[in-house]
Design a protein around this motif. Structure first.
Motif, PDB file in Angstrom:
ATOM      1  N   HIS A   1      38.998  35.779 -69.056  1.00  0.00           N
ATOM      2  CA  HIS A   1      39.926  34.716 -69.472  1.00  0.00           C
ATOM      3  C   HIS A   1      39.163  33.481 -69.922  1.00  0.00           C
ATOM      4  O   HIS A   1      38.133  33.133 -69.347  1.00  0.00           O
ATOM      5  CB  HIS A   1      40.836  34.327 -68.306  1.00  0.00           C
ATOM      6  CG  HIS A   1      41.445  35.486 -67.583  1.00  0.00           C
ATOM      7  ND1 HIS A   1      40.823  36.114 -66.523  1.00  0.00           N
ATOM      8  CD2 HIS A   1      42.607  36.151 -67.781  1.00  0.00           C
ATOM      9  CE1 HIS A   1      41.578  37.108 -66.084  1.00  0.00           C
ATOM     10  NE2 HIS A   1      42.662  37.161 -66.830  1.00  0.00           N
TER      11      HIS A   1
ATOM     12  N   HIS B   1      42.979  27.549 -61.996  1.00  0.00           N
ATOM     13  CA  HIS B   1      41.901  28.465 -62.382  1.00  0.00           C
ATOM     14  C   HIS B   1      42.001  28.935 -63.838  1.00  0.00           C
ATOM     15  O   HIS B   1      41.069  29.560 -64.326  1.00  0.00           O
ATOM     16  CB  HIS B   1      41.815  29.661 -61.392  1.00  0.00           C
ATOM     17  CG  HIS B   1      42.849  30.737 -61.620  1.00  0.00           C
ATOM     18  ND1 HIS B   1      42.619  32.058 -61.267  1.00  0.00           N
ATOM     19  CD2 HIS B   1      44.103  30.693 -62.140  1.00  0.00           C
ATOM     20  CE1 HIS B   1      43.699  32.780 -61.577  1.00  0.00           C
ATOM     21  NE2 HIS B   1      44.592  31.973 -62.096  1.00  0.00           N
TER      22      HIS B   1
ATOM     23  N   ASP C   1      33.699  36.158 -68.151  1.00  0.00           N
ATOM     24  CA  ASP C   1      35.110  36.062 -67.745  1.00  0.00           C
ATOM     25  C   ASP C   1      35.971  36.930 -68.665  1.00  0.00           C
ATOM     26  O   ASP C   1      35.634  37.150 -69.831  1.00  0.00           O
ATOM     27  CB  ASP C   1      35.555  34.586 -67.897  1.00  0.00           C
ATOM     28  CG  ASP C   1      36.673  34.188 -66.944  1.00  0.00           C
ATOM     29  OD1 ASP C   1      37.561  35.025 -66.688  1.00  0.00           O
ATOM     30  OD2 ASP C   1      36.657  33.043 -66.483  1.00  0.00           O
TER      31      ASP C   1
ATOM     32  N   ASP D   1      40.280  30.367 -69.702  1.00  0.00           N
ATOM     33  CA  ASP D   1      40.518  29.247 -68.769  1.00  0.00           C
ATOM     34  C   ASP D   1      40.623  27.905 -69.496  1.00  0.00           C
ATOM     35  O   ASP D   1      40.218  26.861 -68.968  1.00  0.00           O
ATOM     36  CB  ASP D   1      39.431  29.202 -67.677  1.00  0.00           C
ATOM     37  CG  ASP D   1      39.377  30.487 -66.858  1.00  0.00           C
ATOM     38  OD1 ASP D   1      40.382  31.231 -66.850  1.00  0.00           O
ATOM     39  OD2 ASP D   1      38.335  30.751 -66.235  1.00  0.00           O
TER      40      ASP D   1
ATOM     41  N   ASP E   1      32.882  34.899 -63.399  1.00  0.00           N
ATOM     42  CA  ASP E   1      34.169  35.356 -62.859  1.00  0.00           C
ATOM     43  C   ASP E   1      34.082  36.876 -62.821  1.00  0.00           C
ATOM     44  O   ASP E   1      33.875  37.523 -63.856  1.00  0.00           O
ATOM     45  CB  ASP E   1      35.290  34.884 -63.796  1.00  0.00           C
ATOM     46  CG  ASP E   1      36.674  35.204 -63.260  1.00  0.00           C
ATOM     47  OD1 ASP E   1      36.830  36.230 -62.570  1.00  0.00           O
ATOM     48  OD2 ASP E   1      37.609  34.431 -63.564  1.00  0.00           O
TER      49      ASP E   1
ATOM     50  N   HIS F   1      38.621  30.406 -59.571  1.00  0.00           N
ATOM     51  CA  HIS F   1      37.777  29.813 -60.605  1.00  0.00           C
ATOM     52  C   HIS F   1      37.970  28.305 -60.755  1.00  0.00           C
ATOM     53  O   HIS F   1      37.140  27.636 -61.370  1.00  0.00           O
ATOM     54  CB  HIS F   1      37.973  30.524 -61.949  1.00  0.00           C
ATOM     55  CG  HIS F   1      36.715  30.619 -62.741  1.00  0.00           C
ATOM     56  ND1 HIS F   1      36.522  31.507 -63.772  1.00  0.00           N
ATOM     57  CD2 HIS F   1      35.545  29.934 -62.644  1.00  0.00           C
ATOM     58  CE1 HIS F   1      35.307  31.345 -64.280  1.00  0.00           C
ATOM     59  NE2 HIS F   1      34.702  30.400 -63.607  1.00  0.00           N
TER      60      HIS F   1
ATOM     61  N   GLN G   1      29.855  31.340 -69.499  1.00  0.00           N
ATOM     62  CA  GLN G   1      30.960  31.827 -68.674  1.00  0.00           C
ATOM     63  C   GLN G   1      31.220  33.308 -68.911  1.00  0.00           C
ATOM     64  O   GLN G   1      31.606  33.715 -70.001  1.00  0.00           O
ATOM     65  CB  GLN G   1      32.220  31.009 -69.015  1.00  0.00           C
ATOM     66  CG  GLN G   1      33.468  31.406 -68.245  1.00  0.00           C
ATOM     67  CD  GLN G   1      34.681  30.600 -68.684  1.00  0.00           C
ATOM     68  OE1 GLN G   1      34.580  29.701 -69.534  1.00  0.00           O
ATOM     69  NE2 GLN G   1      35.833  30.918 -68.132  1.00  0.00           N
TER      70      GLN G   1
HETATM   71 MN   LIG Z   1      38.057  32.601 -64.924  1.00  0.00          MN
END
Ligand SMILES: [Mn+2]
Length: 320
Positions: free
Chosen positions: A159, A177, A157, A161, A244, A134, A155
């Motif tokens: 996470h 990432h 995901d 990030d 992601d 990522h 996003q």
């Molecule tokens: Mn990510």
């Protein structure tokens, strides 16, 4: 075999028209698009960024572009579900191949990615990137923000990030990432007030002001409600979409570096994507597919379907 051909990736005479390769054979570009470094006049360029040197856990996403292309072979000649159309009647798409990166000099990778993305964007309408870990979204955001100004990040995901960014030996930020979103906010590449994260199931120390639809919320909401939240947050601004694959539950995407249980199904997130065709999309990527941890191509199929949906909404948008 009437009507069949093979190796459309290099035998195609143009950038429009569906391929008809045997699914089990032939040169593997993404959705059998023509391989070309000449992207002039194309609506979309697909390329791979085989980089996984900025992961905090399991590597392997450098094999992502190959696996995503392989899994996309099934999406060739037929109208694609649920779009019920051949995208390539109207949408000119080429596969640019992969970004050349020096594996001995990983610290040079982000600069190289930004530079090459920018050069491609000089000549194509839209860049769809197949990752890669990522962290590659950071240089991709640089290349897109250079053209469009501050972006809204959508996003998908597990996470956020948004972990703190450490400093490298050279004194520059070392973006990995798990921290690229924080650096993108600090650099002014994305506007947190119009950005949103979907499917988050971990806690970073800060949100950077980005709205979060966590795993529990996503479980309780219908796909149309999730899409409505995304429209409300982005409000007609220019959107960069990053998917992601670990947004999906580990059952639907085991082949990834940092899987998290308790996530949504591929069916639900694909349904959300289907609703997003009226976003002002300026770029997209699919990242963190790690084939060494995959089983029966489960994750590669999910990731290539996400990328196919991005092309689907762009095709719908073009035809109107
Ligand atoms: Mn990510």
């Amino acid at each position: 075999m009437s009507g069949k051909s093979i190796d459309h990736a290099f035998t195609a005479s143009g950038n429009l028209g569906a391929a008809s390769d045997p699914t089990h054979a032939g040169a593997l570009s993404f959705m059998r698009r023509r391989f070309s470094k000449d992207v002039a006049g194309t609506d979309v360029t697909v390329w791979g960024v085989p980089f996984d040197s900025a992961v905090s856990n399991r590597p392997g996403a450098r094999f992502g572009p190959q696996a995503l292309r392989r899994a996309s072979a099934i999406f060739d000649n037929d109208p694609q579900y649920p779009f019920a159309r051949d995208f390539f009647e109207a949408l000119a798409v080429v596969d640019y191949g992969d970004c050349m990166l020096d594996y001995r000099l990983p610290e040079t990778a982000h600069g190289r990615i930004a530079e090459e993305a920018s050069a491609i964007l000089d000549h194509t309408g839209f860049l769809l990137t197949l990752g890669g870990d990522h962290s590659i979204t950071y240089p991709l955001l640089q290349a897109h923000a250079e053209r469009h100004g501050k972006l809204s990040l959508v996003q998908f995901d597990a996470h956020q990030d948004t972990w703190p960014v450490a400093t490298g030996a050279d004194g520059a930020p070392r973006v990995d990432h798990g921290s690229f979103v924080k650096q993108a906010v600090e650099d002014g590449l994305i506007d947190p007030a119009t950005s949103i994260q979907i499917g988050i199931r971990t806690h970073a120390p800060e949100t950077c002001g980005i709205e979060i639809l966590g795993g529990e919320a996503v479980e309780d909401m219908k796909s149309a409600e999730i899409a409505a939240k995304i429209y409300e947050r982005t409000g007609g601004t220019n959107v960069y979409l990053t998917f992601d694959i670990d947004c999906l539950d580990v059952a639907f995407a085991p082949g990834t570096g940092t899987p998290v249980a308790g996530g949504p199904s591929s069916a639900k997130m694909l349904a959300v994507l289907r609703h997003l065709k009226n976003l002002q999309l300026v770029g997209a990527d699919v990242v963190e597919v790690s084939p060494p941890y995959d089983h029966a191509d489960v994750t590669a199929i999910a990731g290539s379907t996400v990328a196919m949906y991005v092309l689907g909404i762009l095709a719908e948008k073009k035809v109107g």
